[in-house]
Design an enzyme around this catalytic site. Sequence first.
Site, mmCIF file in Angstrom:
data_model
loop_
_atom_site.group_PDB
_atom_site.id
_atom_site.type_symbol
_atom_site.label_atom_id
_atom_site.label_comp_id
_atom_site.label_asym_id
_atom_site.label_seq_id
_atom_site.Cartn_x
_atom_site.Cartn_y
_atom_site.Cartn_z
ATOM 1 N N GLY A 269 0.853 -1.187 0.000
ATOM 2 C CA GLY A 269 0.000 0.000 0.000
ATOM 3 C C GLY A 269 0.886 1.233 0.000
ATOM 4 O O GLY A 269 1.076 1.917 -1.002
ATOM 5 N N TYR A 310 -0.127 7.767 15.712
ATOM 6 C CA TYR A 310 1.114 6.992 15.864
ATOM 7 C C TYR A 310 2.324 7.858 16.229
ATOM 8 O O TYR A 310 3.443 7.352 16.247
ATOM 9 C CB TYR A 310 1.472 6.283 14.552
ATOM 10 N N CYS A 337 -10.358 20.462 18.847
ATOM 11 C CA CYS A 337 -10.266 20.643 20.296
ATOM 12 C C CYS A 337 -9.622 19.444 20.968
ATOM 13 O O CYS A 337 -10.264 18.738 21.763
ATOM 14 C CB CYS A 337 -11.662 20.873 20.847
ATOM 15 N N GLU A 338 -8.399 19.167 20.637
ATOM 16 C CA GLU A 338 -7.633 18.084 21.259
ATOM 17 C C GLU A 338 -6.169 18.489 21.216
ATOM 18 O O GLU A 338 -5.703 19.010 20.195
ATOM 19 C CB GLU A 338 -7.748 16.787 20.441
HETATM 20 N N1 LLP Z 1 -1.844 -6.454 3.778
HETATM 21 C C1 LLP Z 1 -2.411 -6.518 5.005
HETATM 22 C C2 LLP Z 1 -3.051 -7.768 5.424
HETATM 23 C C3 LLP Z 1 -2.387 -5.385 5.826
HETATM 24 O O1 LLP Z 1 -2.944 -5.447 7.030
HETATM 25 C C4 LLP Z 1 -1.770 -4.189 5.367
HETATM 26 C C5 LLP Z 1 -1.727 -3.002 6.204
HETATM 27 C C6 LLP Z 1 -1.196 -4.180 4.079
HETATM 28 C C7 LLP Z 1 -1.254 -5.332 3.326
HETATM 29 C C8 LLP Z 1 -0.536 -2.964 3.500
HETATM 30 O O2 LLP Z 1 0.583 -2.569 4.214
HETATM 31 P P1 LLP Z 1 1.569 -1.420 3.659
HETATM 32 O O3 LLP Z 1 2.256 -1.952 2.417
HETATM 33 O O4 LLP Z 1 0.753 -0.238 3.347
HETATM 34 O O5 LLP Z 1 2.491 -1.183 4.780
HETATM 35 N N2 LLP Z 1 -2.441 3.157 9.250
HETATM 36 C C9 LLP Z 1 -1.059 2.773 9.459
HETATM 37 C C10 LLP Z 1 -0.694 1.540 8.676
HETATM 38 C C11 LLP Z 1 -1.589 0.366 8.972
HETATM 39 C C12 LLP Z 1 -1.332 -0.793 8.095
HETATM 40 C C13 LLP Z 1 -2.409 -1.808 8.225
HETATM 41 N N3 LLP Z 1 -2.249 -2.945 7.372
HETATM 42 C C14 LLP Z 1 -0.164 3.959 9.098
HETATM 43 O O6 LLP Z 1 -0.668 5.010 8.754
HETATM 44 O O7 LLP Z 1 1.060 3.839 9.224
#
Ligand code: LLP
Length: 403
Positions: A269, A310, A337-338
């Site tokens: 992602g 995070y 407001c945080e």
């Molecule tokens: N596959 C699964 C099963 C996942 O749970 C995730 C991400 C991905 C693929 C994609 O991961 P990436 O390539 O994007 O690292 N909101 C957090 C990141 C949470 C990721 C959740 N799962 C942030 O903003 O850092």
Amino acid sequence: MRFLNSKLKIENTILQNIAKKYGTPAYCYSYKQLRENINDFKKNFKSISPLICFAIKSNTNLNLIKEIKKFGLGADVVSMGELMLALKAGISPKKIVFSGVGKTSKEINFAIDKNILLINSESKSEIIEIDKIAKIKKKQVNIGIRLNPNTDAKTLSQISTGKKDNKFGVNDKTFFELVRYCKNSKNINLKCLSVHIGSQILDHKPYEKMLRILDKIIKKTQYKFDFIDLGGGMGIPYNNDKKLNYKKYHSAIKKFLKNKKSQIIFEPGRSIVGNTGVLISKVIYIKKSYKKNFIILDAAMNDLMRPALYGAVHRILPLLKRSKKSKKIYEFVGPICESTDKFTSIKNFQELKEKDFIAICDVGAYGISLSSNYNLRPKPIEILINGSKIRVVKKRQKHHEII
Ligand code: LLP
């Protein structure tokens, strides 16, 4: 993104002009950066011909996903909504994998009806549910089982998923039991072993460790998996860090694949969209305090949650460069407001004035997709820039739509 004559540009487009024309806060994405990321990813893993399933959760903009689809990518989805979005973007069901720890029977029914490539399951109860539904439908359903390899991804604890304390996947004992269960089921085809140890992983070593564990498990099961889904997690530089070394990860996978005929699936992602986007915002007010100056922006934690959630630090750049530096620490905050509605503090930033514009960088992943209407704030507009072509890929939300 670069400065030209002191003006910050994405490709040939001056961001200050976008801010004035379309208003702020606004997400702006670079098409060229998107293309470069996808091509770079493909080039580095070419020799293993993986199926690359874009993790929809990282960016849920339909038009952006349509562009990603044109490069031949599939999708990794984690809810019925994401599955519907991926299908709407024209992604073939044969390139869609459905992950997640708790798919409801409604979601499983929908996924089976759409004949997607794989439902990656993470518990015995869910596999029994899939089996039951498949039997009623008189269908054979392709599934994967997600293993929890108990591997430390050496990333933020909030986005680590592969350790034994995490809710994700099943342990090795359950994994062996479930392989046996699937072998005996008439309605389930076990096709895939899947893992995902976490996100924003910059060091290739946790991946190497994970692959060694997978190798042992596969040898023990003596089962031929058509697919090995390695998940996503490839990290990008937000500040001074280096992105994950694809070459090292690639050679570890090549080694792992010796004597195996499985196809690799990736679910990236962040590495596809992270550095494609900036969030541009206007300085509403500057408030002097004891030691710092609060730069009160029109963007807030509802627009970009990562810092509040995070403690993530995103670079901030001015849209118009000036040489005079401020002597005070600037603390960039939103109007919510945080106290956690704070982006970052910067020393020696250029002197800012009220009504100036700034850009918060590298927000293409988990920016808009994590945004909310907290404080009843409408979601920002999203704009795709390709050279000097500007396309609104999502309109700014209007108050009447959320009230
Ligand atoms: N596959 C699964 C099963 C996942 O749970 C995730 C991400 C991905 C693929 C994609 O991961 P990436 O390539 O994007 O690292 N909101 C957090 C990141 C949470 C990721 C959740 N799962 C942030 O903003 O850092």
